[in-house]
Design an enzyme around this catalytic site. Structure first.
Site, mmCIF file in Angstrom:
data_model
loop_
_atom_site.group_PDB
_atom_site.id
_atom_site.type_symbol
_atom_site.label_atom_id
_atom_site.label_comp_id
_atom_site.label_asym_id
_atom_site.label_seq_id
_atom_site.Cartn_x
_atom_site.Cartn_y
_atom_site.Cartn_z
ATOM 1 N N CYS A 112 58.717 86.529 118.882
ATOM 2 C CA CYS A 112 57.393 87.154 119.042
ATOM 3 C C CYS A 112 56.274 86.354 118.364
ATOM 4 O O CYS A 112 55.099 86.566 118.653
ATOM 5 C CB CYS A 112 57.411 88.578 118.514
ATOM 6 S SG CYS A 112 58.610 89.601 119.377
ATOM 7 N N HIS A 245 50.148 90.682 117.460
ATOM 8 C CA HIS A 245 51.279 90.787 118.377
ATOM 9 C C HIS A 245 51.458 92.269 118.693
ATOM 10 O O HIS A 245 51.435 93.113 117.794
ATOM 11 C CB HIS A 245 52.539 90.213 117.722
ATOM 12 C CG HIS A 245 53.794 90.615 118.422
ATOM 13 N ND1 HIS A 245 53.944 90.497 119.784
ATOM 14 C CD2 HIS A 245 54.954 91.156 117.953
ATOM 15 C CE1 HIS A 245 55.135 90.950 120.120
ATOM 16 N NE2 HIS A 245 55.767 91.360 119.040
ATOM 17 N N ASN A 275 55.959 95.715 124.512
ATOM 18 C CA ASN A 275 56.106 94.510 123.687
ATOM 19 C C ASN A 275 56.559 93.361 124.601
ATOM 20 O O ASN A 275 57.703 93.358 125.062
ATOM 21 C CB ASN A 275 57.131 94.783 122.585
ATOM 22 C CG ASN A 275 57.356 93.578 121.679
ATOM 23 O OD1 ASN A 275 56.930 92.466 121.993
ATOM 24 N ND2 ASN A 275 58.022 93.800 120.564
HETATM 25 O O1 UT7 Z 1 58.513 92.328 117.849
HETATM 26 C C1 UT7 Z 1 59.160 93.162 116.941
HETATM 27 C C2 UT7 Z 1 59.926 94.201 117.738
HETATM 28 N N1 UT7 Z 1 60.379 95.347 117.031
HETATM 29 C C3 UT7 Z 1 59.598 96.346 116.560
HETATM 30 O O2 UT7 Z 1 58.409 96.308 116.554
HETATM 31 C C4 UT7 Z 1 60.306 97.563 116.075
HETATM 32 C C5 UT7 Z 1 59.776 98.122 114.791
HETATM 33 N N2 UT7 Z 1 60.339 99.419 114.600
HETATM 34 C C6 UT7 Z 1 59.812 100.543 115.155
HETATM 35 O O3 UT7 Z 1 58.781 100.468 115.789
HETATM 36 C C7 UT7 Z 1 60.519 101.847 114.972
HETATM 37 O O4 UT7 Z 1 61.488 101.741 113.963
HETATM 38 C C8 UT7 Z 1 61.167 102.349 116.285
HETATM 39 C C9 UT7 Z 1 60.076 102.677 117.311
HETATM 40 C C10 UT7 Z 1 62.100 101.293 116.874
HETATM 41 C C11 UT7 Z 1 61.988 103.604 116.027
HETATM 42 O O5 UT7 Z 1 61.183 104.582 115.413
HETATM 43 P P1 UT7 Z 1 61.708 105.310 114.105
HETATM 44 O O6 UT7 Z 1 60.677 106.292 113.742
HETATM 45 O O7 UT7 Z 1 62.063 104.279 113.072
HETATM 46 O O8 UT7 Z 1 62.975 106.071 114.638
HETATM 47 P P2 UT7 Z 1 64.486 106.020 114.106
HETATM 48 O O9 UT7 Z 1 65.123 104.720 114.440
HETATM 49 O O10 UT7 Z 1 64.520 106.483 112.685
HETATM 50 O O11 UT7 Z 1 65.148 107.121 114.993
HETATM 51 C C12 UT7 Z 1 64.780 108.516 114.856
HETATM 52 C C13 UT7 Z 1 65.561 109.309 115.875
HETATM 53 C C14 UT7 Z 1 67.066 109.026 115.842
HETATM 54 O O12 UT7 Z 1 67.733 110.239 116.085
HETATM 55 P P3 UT7 Z 1 68.395 111.078 114.868
HETATM 56 O O13 UT7 Z 1 69.389 110.126 114.243
HETATM 57 O O14 UT7 Z 1 67.256 111.397 113.941
HETATM 58 O O15 UT7 Z 1 68.989 112.254 115.541
HETATM 59 C C15 UT7 Z 1 67.274 108.118 117.024
HETATM 60 O O16 UT7 Z 1 68.562 108.207 117.560
HETATM 61 O O17 UT7 Z 1 65.119 108.975 117.201
HETATM 62 C C16 UT7 Z 1 66.265 108.659 117.999
HETATM 63 N N3 UT7 Z 1 65.840 107.717 119.029
HETATM 64 C C17 UT7 Z 1 65.294 108.087 120.194
HETATM 65 N N4 UT7 Z 1 65.017 109.289 120.689
HETATM 66 C C18 UT7 Z 1 64.444 109.340 121.920
HETATM 67 C C19 UT7 Z 1 65.912 106.358 118.991
HETATM 68 N N5 UT7 Z 1 65.409 105.854 120.117
HETATM 69 C C20 UT7 Z 1 65.029 106.896 120.881
HETATM 70 C C21 UT7 Z 1 64.427 107.014 122.145
HETATM 71 N N6 UT7 Z 1 64.166 108.246 122.616
HETATM 72 N N7 UT7 Z 1 64.103 105.948 122.905
#
Ligand code: UT7
Length: 318
Positions: A112, A245, A275
């Site tokens: 990225c 980005h 992204n």
């Molecule tokens: O160029 C760099 C690329 N990467 C990034 O920019 C990613 C940076 N990270 C983030 O933006 C965030 O960490 C995410 C958007 C990827 C995830 O958000 P989060 O608030 O950190 O969520 P999490 O990983 O803590 O997940 C919370 C819940 C989980 O369920 P439980 O364990 O609480 O029951 C996940 O399983 O959300 C669940 N989850 C989803 N639910 C619905 C994960 N992905 C999804 C989804 N839809 N697509």
């Protein structure tokens, strides 16, 4: 001797995949995706389109905006994580598709942060006298390396390309850049598969520790922005536009907050593009140039972080 951006171009494939479309593919919801990432839709390349095809459209638009022809280009740098083939480089394929026979052409792989790495490299080529008219492109078909059954990654990425023409100039354009890398963090965001003896070894799809990436990104992005501003004896108040980005709206909001910068000064395209990795900054630049936000004489600061880990920032007087 300086280098200056004289034209921008962007290209997004015709197919749009909305969050509502994704609800039918994986266990997710429009509200979850929008609230966690700010993304509403992304574009997906047709099976017939490779990264070089997206790059070709964006490059033609950038060349037209700069008012020069493909023959005038003597340097092509393509930033991509999803090249057409193992080799030759996507830059060489693009050179051929543009009908150019004389430019130096190579790819940069910094995920990225690729466009920042590529633009910095092109600036150094021009300022050293080795090039006069550079084409710098970020292009990605990330949809090809997404596991469409993994809701934690497939909802975040999209396809697209952005390009700029960078030309030798007597007046400053690119003011300075800072690049960084820390390979010890490479496991946090990766597509770990490799090709051995004709078959894929390991997982070829994007895997990510989302929360780890989030924390790392906010920390290093504000640090590198401060670093570039300090080198130029400038403060946040001197920035007309921050062009980050486009990974995630919450990362952009958190970085802007840390920098005490109003969101009105941040160019945000993630809602419509998702992204697009190395393509996201040139696509955002093109959007803000064409809609009249970025104007001549303004200070534009681009920053990015990506797999590697790599990160960097570049300050431009437009
Ligand atoms: O160029 C760099 C690329 N990467 C990034 O920019 C990613 C940076 N990270 C983030 O933006 C965030 O960490 C995410 C958007 C990827 C995830 O958000 P989060 O608030 O950190 O969520 P999490 O990983 O803590 O997940 C919370 C819940 C989980 O369920 P439980 O364990 O609480 O029951 C996940 O399983 O959300 C669940 N989850 C989803 N639910 C619905 C994960 N992905 C999804 C989804 N839809 N697509």
């Amino acid at each position: 001797m300086y280098s200056k951006i004289t034209g921008t171009g962007g290209y997004l494939p015709a197919k749009v995949l909305t969050n509502f479309d994704l609800e039918k593919i994986v266990d997710t919801s429009h509200d979850w995706i929008l609230s966690r990432s700010g993304i509403m839709q992304r574009h997906i390349a047709d099976a017939s389109e490779a990264a070089s095809d997206l790059a070709l459209h964006a490059s033609r638009r950038a060349l037209e905006a700069a008012g020069i022809s493909a023959q005038d280009i003597d340097l092509i740098i393509v930033a991509t994580t999803t090249p057409d083939q193992i080799f030759p480089s996507t830059a060489c394929i693009l050179q051929d598709k543009l009908g150019n026979k004389s430019a130096v052409a190579f790819d940069v792989q910094a995920v990225c942060s690729g466009f920042i790495y590529a633009l910095n490299t092109a600036d150094l080529f021009i300022r050293s006298g080795q090039a006069r008219n550079a084409l710098v492109v970020g292009t990605e078909v990330l949809s090809r390396i997404l596991d469409w059954t993994d809701r934690t990654t497939c909802v975040l990425f999209g396809d697209g390309a952005g390009a700029v023409v960078l030309q030798r100039s007597d007046t400053p354009g690119i003011l300075s850049a800072k690049l960084h890398a820390d390979g010890s963090q490479r496991g946090m965001l990766a597509a770990k598969g490799s090709i051995r003896n004709g078959s894929i070894q390991g997982n070829p799809f994007i895997s990510m520790d989302g929360q780890g990436v989030f924390k790392f990104a906010v920390k290093v992005l504000s640090e590198v922005v401060e670093e570039v501003l300090m080198e130029n004896k400038m403060t946040h108040a001197d920035i007309d536009w921050l062009v980050p980005h486009q990974a995630n709206l919450r990362i952009m909001e958190a970085t802007a907050k840390k920098l005490n910068l109003s969101l009105d000064k941040v160019v945000i395209t993630v809602a419509k593009h998702g992204n697009t990795s190395a393509a996201s900054i040139p696509l955002a630049l093109d959007t803000a140039v064409r809609d009249g936000r970025i104007k001549a004489g303004q200070h534009v600061l681009c920053e990015a972080v990506g797999g590697g880990f790599t990160w960097g920032a570049i300050l431009i007087k437009w």
